[in-house]
Write an enzyme that holds these catalytic residues in place. Sequence first.
Site, PDB file in Angstrom:
ATOM      1  N   LYS A   1       0.840  -1.214   0.000  1.00  0.00           N
ATOM      2  CA  LYS A   1       0.000   0.000   0.000  1.00  0.00           C
ATOM      3  C   LYS A   1       0.872   1.260   0.000  1.00  0.00           C
ATOM      4  O   LYS A   1       0.637   2.180  -0.757  1.00  0.00           O
ATOM      5  CB  LYS A   1      -0.885   0.071   1.262  1.00  0.00           C
ATOM      6  CG  LYS A   1      -1.792  -1.104   1.492  1.00  0.00           C
ATOM      7  CD  LYS A   1      -2.628  -0.924   2.741  1.00  0.00           C
ATOM      8  CE  LYS A   1      -1.836  -0.910   4.041  1.00  0.00           C
ATOM      9  NZ  LYS A   1      -1.143  -2.171   4.347  1.00  0.00           N
TER      10      LYS A   1
ATOM     11  N   ARG B   1      -9.018   1.776   9.019  1.00  0.00           N
ATOM     12  CA  ARG B   1      -8.569   0.423   9.321  1.00  0.00           C
ATOM     13  C   ARG B   1      -9.613  -0.349  10.108  1.00  0.00           C
ATOM     14  O   ARG B   1      -9.420  -1.512  10.431  1.00  0.00           O
ATOM     15  CB  ARG B   1      -7.320   0.525  10.161  1.00  0.00           C
ATOM     16  CG  ARG B   1      -6.136  -0.179   9.584  1.00  0.00           C
ATOM     17  CD  ARG B   1      -5.028   0.000  10.591  1.00  0.00           C
ATOM     18  NE  ARG B   1      -3.909  -0.802  10.258  1.00  0.00           N
ATOM     19  CZ  ARG B   1      -2.869  -0.362   9.586  1.00  0.00           C
ATOM     20  NH1 ARG B   1      -2.829   0.864   9.144  1.00  0.00           N
ATOM     21  NH2 ARG B   1      -1.866  -1.168   9.355  1.00  0.00           N
TER      22      ARG B   1
ATOM     23  N   ARG C   1      11.945  -6.096   4.187  1.00  0.00           N
ATOM     24  CA  ARG C   1      11.667  -4.653   4.096  1.00  0.00           C
ATOM     25  C   ARG C   1      12.711  -3.854   4.876  1.00  0.00           C
ATOM     26  O   ARG C   1      13.115  -4.227   5.969  1.00  0.00           O
ATOM     27  CB  ARG C   1      10.292  -4.328   4.661  1.00  0.00           C
ATOM     28  CG  ARG C   1      10.091  -2.807   4.745  1.00  0.00           C
ATOM     29  CD  ARG C   1       8.693  -2.357   4.819  1.00  0.00           C
ATOM     30  NE  ARG C   1       7.997  -2.854   5.969  1.00  0.00           N
ATOM     31  CZ  ARG C   1       6.708  -2.606   6.191  1.00  0.00           C
ATOM     32  NH1 ARG C   1       6.021  -1.913   5.309  1.00  0.00           N
ATOM     33  NH2 ARG C   1       6.135  -3.086   7.258  1.00  0.00           N
TER      34      ARG C   1
ATOM     35  N   ARG D   1      11.950  -2.278  10.578  1.00  0.00           N
ATOM     36  CA  ARG D   1      10.931  -1.780  11.505  1.00  0.00           C
ATOM     37  C   ARG D   1      10.712  -2.786  12.630  1.00  0.00           C
ATOM     38  O   ARG D   1      10.690  -3.996  12.385  1.00  0.00           O
ATOM     39  CB  ARG D   1       9.607  -1.572  10.747  1.00  0.00           C
ATOM     40  CG  ARG D   1       9.366  -0.140  10.358  1.00  0.00           C
ATOM     41  CD  ARG D   1       8.228   0.046   9.432  1.00  0.00           C
ATOM     42  NE  ARG D   1       6.960  -0.525   9.868  1.00  0.00           N
ATOM     43  CZ  ARG D   1       5.825  -0.406   9.206  1.00  0.00           C
ATOM     44  NH1 ARG D   1       5.800   0.269   8.062  1.00  0.00           N
ATOM     45  NH2 ARG D   1       4.722  -0.955   9.651  1.00  0.00           N
TER      46      ARG D   1
ATOM     47  N   ARG E   1      -0.119  -8.953  13.372  1.00  0.00           N
ATOM     48  CA  ARG E   1      -0.697  -7.882  12.536  1.00  0.00           C
ATOM     49  C   ARG E   1      -1.616  -8.467  11.466  1.00  0.00           C
ATOM     50  O   ARG E   1      -2.654  -7.889  11.150  1.00  0.00           O
ATOM     51  CB  ARG E   1       0.422  -7.063  11.889  1.00  0.00           C
ATOM     52  CG  ARG E   1       1.100  -6.143  12.878  1.00  0.00           C
ATOM     53  CD  ARG E   1       2.423  -5.634  12.346  1.00  0.00           C
ATOM     54  NE  ARG E   1       2.301  -4.778  11.195  1.00  0.00           N
ATOM     55  CZ  ARG E   1       3.294  -4.500  10.373  1.00  0.00           C
ATOM     56  NH1 ARG E   1       4.490  -5.016  10.563  1.00  0.00           N
ATOM     57  NH2 ARG E   1       3.107  -3.700   9.353  1.00  0.00           N
TER      58      ARG E   1
HETATM   59  P1  AP5 Z   1       4.990  -1.599   1.774  1.00  0.00           P
HETATM   60  O1  AP5 Z   1       4.658  -0.714   0.622  1.00  0.00           O
HETATM   61  O2  AP5 Z   1       5.836  -1.038   2.859  1.00  0.00           O
HETATM   62  O3  AP5 Z   1       3.660  -2.269   2.351  1.00  0.00           O
HETATM   63  P2  AP5 Z   1       2.468  -1.667   3.184  1.00  0.00           P
HETATM   64  O4  AP5 Z   1       1.238  -2.334   2.711  1.00  0.00           O
HETATM   65  O5  AP5 Z   1       2.495  -0.171   3.177  1.00  0.00           O
HETATM   66  O6  AP5 Z   1       2.887  -2.245   4.602  1.00  0.00           O
HETATM   67  P3  AP5 Z   1       2.862  -1.638   6.058  1.00  0.00           P
HETATM   68  O7  AP5 Z   1       3.539  -2.650   6.946  1.00  0.00           O
HETATM   69  O8  AP5 Z   1       3.436  -0.246   6.088  1.00  0.00           O
HETATM   70  O9  AP5 Z   1       1.379  -1.628   6.337  1.00  0.00           O
HETATM   71  P4  AP5 Z   1       0.734  -1.680   7.661  1.00  0.00           P
HETATM   72  O10 AP5 Z   1      -0.621  -1.381   7.217  1.00  0.00           O
HETATM   73  O11 AP5 Z   1       0.884  -2.866   8.502  1.00  0.00           O
HETATM   74  O12 AP5 Z   1       1.573  -0.605   8.503  1.00  0.00           O
HETATM   75  P5  AP5 Z   1       1.300   0.923   8.849  1.00  0.00           P
HETATM   76  O13 AP5 Z   1       2.568   1.649   8.772  1.00  0.00           O
HETATM   77  O14 AP5 Z   1       0.111   1.446   8.103  1.00  0.00           O
HETATM   78  O15 AP5 Z   1       5.667  -2.936   1.193  1.00  0.00           O
HETATM   79  C1  AP5 Z   1       6.141  -3.957   2.049  1.00  0.00           C
HETATM   80  C2  AP5 Z   1       7.477  -4.505   1.534  1.00  0.00           C
HETATM   81  O16 AP5 Z   1       7.253  -5.181   0.296  1.00  0.00           O
HETATM   82  C3  AP5 Z   1       8.514  -3.413   1.223  1.00  0.00           C
HETATM   83  O17 AP5 Z   1       9.768  -3.903   1.537  1.00  0.00           O
HETATM   84  C4  AP5 Z   1       8.355  -3.176  -0.284  1.00  0.00           C
HETATM   85  O18 AP5 Z   1       9.543  -2.705  -0.869  1.00  0.00           O
HETATM   86  C5  AP5 Z   1       7.966  -4.557  -0.782  1.00  0.00           C
HETATM   87  N1  AP5 Z   1       7.049  -4.517  -1.909  1.00  0.00           N
HETATM   88  C6  AP5 Z   1       6.055  -3.607  -2.146  1.00  0.00           C
HETATM   89  N2  AP5 Z   1       5.399  -3.925  -3.287  1.00  0.00           N
HETATM   90  C7  AP5 Z   1       5.969  -5.077  -3.758  1.00  0.00           C
HETATM   91  C8  AP5 Z   1       5.716  -5.899  -4.899  1.00  0.00           C
HETATM   92  N3  AP5 Z   1       4.735  -5.606  -5.772  1.00  0.00           N
HETATM   93  N4  AP5 Z   1       6.486  -7.010  -5.049  1.00  0.00           N
HETATM   94  C9  AP5 Z   1       7.466  -7.311  -4.155  1.00  0.00           C
HETATM   95  N5  AP5 Z   1       7.761  -6.556  -3.073  1.00  0.00           N
HETATM   96  C10 AP5 Z   1       7.016  -5.457  -2.876  1.00  0.00           C
HETATM   97  O19 AP5 Z   1       0.820   0.759  10.379  1.00  0.00           O
HETATM   98  C11 AP5 Z   1       1.718   0.332  11.390  1.00  0.00           C
HETATM   99  C12 AP5 Z   1       0.970   0.267  12.707  1.00  0.00           C
HETATM  100  O20 AP5 Z   1       0.455   1.578  13.046  1.00  0.00           O
HETATM  101  C13 AP5 Z   1      -0.273  -0.646  12.725  1.00  0.00           C
HETATM  102  O21 AP5 Z   1       0.067  -1.991  12.988  1.00  0.00           O
HETATM  103  C14 AP5 Z   1      -1.082   0.014  13.860  1.00  0.00           C
HETATM  104  O22 AP5 Z   1      -0.600  -0.357  15.127  1.00  0.00           O
HETATM  105  C15 AP5 Z   1      -0.825   1.496  13.667  1.00  0.00           C
HETATM  106  N6  AP5 Z   1      -1.829   2.139  12.794  1.00  0.00           N
HETATM  107  C16 AP5 Z   1      -1.603   2.722  11.569  1.00  0.00           C
HETATM  108  N7  AP5 Z   1      -2.743   3.212  11.051  1.00  0.00           N
HETATM  109  C17 AP5 Z   1      -3.727   2.940  11.962  1.00  0.00           C
HETATM  110  C18 AP5 Z   1      -5.124   3.179  11.988  1.00  0.00           C
HETATM  111  N8  AP5 Z   1      -5.768   3.763  10.974  1.00  0.00           N
HETATM  112  N9  AP5 Z   1      -5.827   2.732  13.063  1.00  0.00           N
HETATM  113  C19 AP5 Z   1      -5.217   2.116  14.105  1.00  0.00           C
HETATM  114  N10 AP5 Z   1      -3.885   1.851  14.140  1.00  0.00           N
HETATM  115  C20 AP5 Z   1      -3.138   2.258  13.076  1.00  0.00           C
END
Ligand code: AP5
Length: 213
Positions: A13, A88, A127, A160, A171
């Site tokens: 994402k 979310r 990652r 991370r 997660r």
């Molecule tokens: P990446 O693009 O980083 O994936 P992502 O979907 O953004 O993953 P996140 O881990 O950031 O999502 P998340 O939703 O768990 O975390 P967030 O920061 O929002 O890609 C992942 C890896 O794959 C990278 O290494 C990339 O290079 C690689 N890649 C990408 N595309 C690829 C492809 N096509 N092929 C191969 N490799 C690829 O949230 C973190 C924490 O914050 C949550 O757990 C929660 O505690 C809190 N939080 C955040 N938002 C909220 C909310 N709205 N409500 C409550 N808690 C929240």
Amino acid sequence: MKIVMLGAPGAGKGTQAKMIAAKYGIPHISTGDIFRANIKNGTELGEKAKQYMDQGLLVPDELTLALIMDRFAKDDCANGYVLDGFPRTIAQAEALTESLKAQNDALDMAIDVDVPDEDIIERMGGRRACVACGGTFHVLFNPPRVSGKCDLCGGELSIRKDDLPETVKKRLMVYHEQTQPLIDYYKAEGILRTVDGTKDVNEVFAEITALFE
Ligand code: AP5
């Protein structure tokens, strides 16, 4: 253009949201990045969020909603935004729908980046994220030009804390319970589109840009 990115943790994402933001000149708003910036700066919000994030749990809705509503009020959101990691929960999605409705507005599209759990575990292990600007790379699938350094700002890349295998499993569980129901929510609203997130980064992006044409 107001877009929501959906998908499991690690589905890509953030990677796609940054590319959309750059191509269409709209801000990329990631609640995860905002929480991580607050943790880094030692704010009260960061301290509260950290307790949940380190365990792979969601930050409570009231904290997240206050933060995001404040962000929407900034001038750069006038022409839209791409939301990554928000909403979310159904409660967050309803709050977003209501706040847009109050301004006679609505989301244009919710894009689900679909990747099976098995691929997610592999992706998270590789990652690397920039401690300075949040840029995201992968040691195999999307390597930085210089190992350990961010292509965008030259900052240090690190693993991370919530990418440790046990936390990733937690997660994923939280995702299936609390976030996956948003797919049906946006399907019912008629704005859900799904792309195959197992393809190469640029192929996924081509699928997404085709949705806007
Ligand atoms: P990446 O693009 O980083 O994936 P992502 O979907 O953004 O993953 P996140 O881990 O950031 O999502 P998340 O939703 O768990 O975390 P967030 O920061 O929002 O890609 C992942 C890896 O794959 C990278 O290494 C990339 O290079 C690689 N890649 C990408 N595309 C690829 C492809 N096509 N092929 C191969 N490799 C690829 O949230 C973190 C924490 O914050 C949550 O757990 C929660 O505690 C809190 N939080 C955040 N938002 C909220 C909310 N709205 N409500 C409550 N808690 C929240």
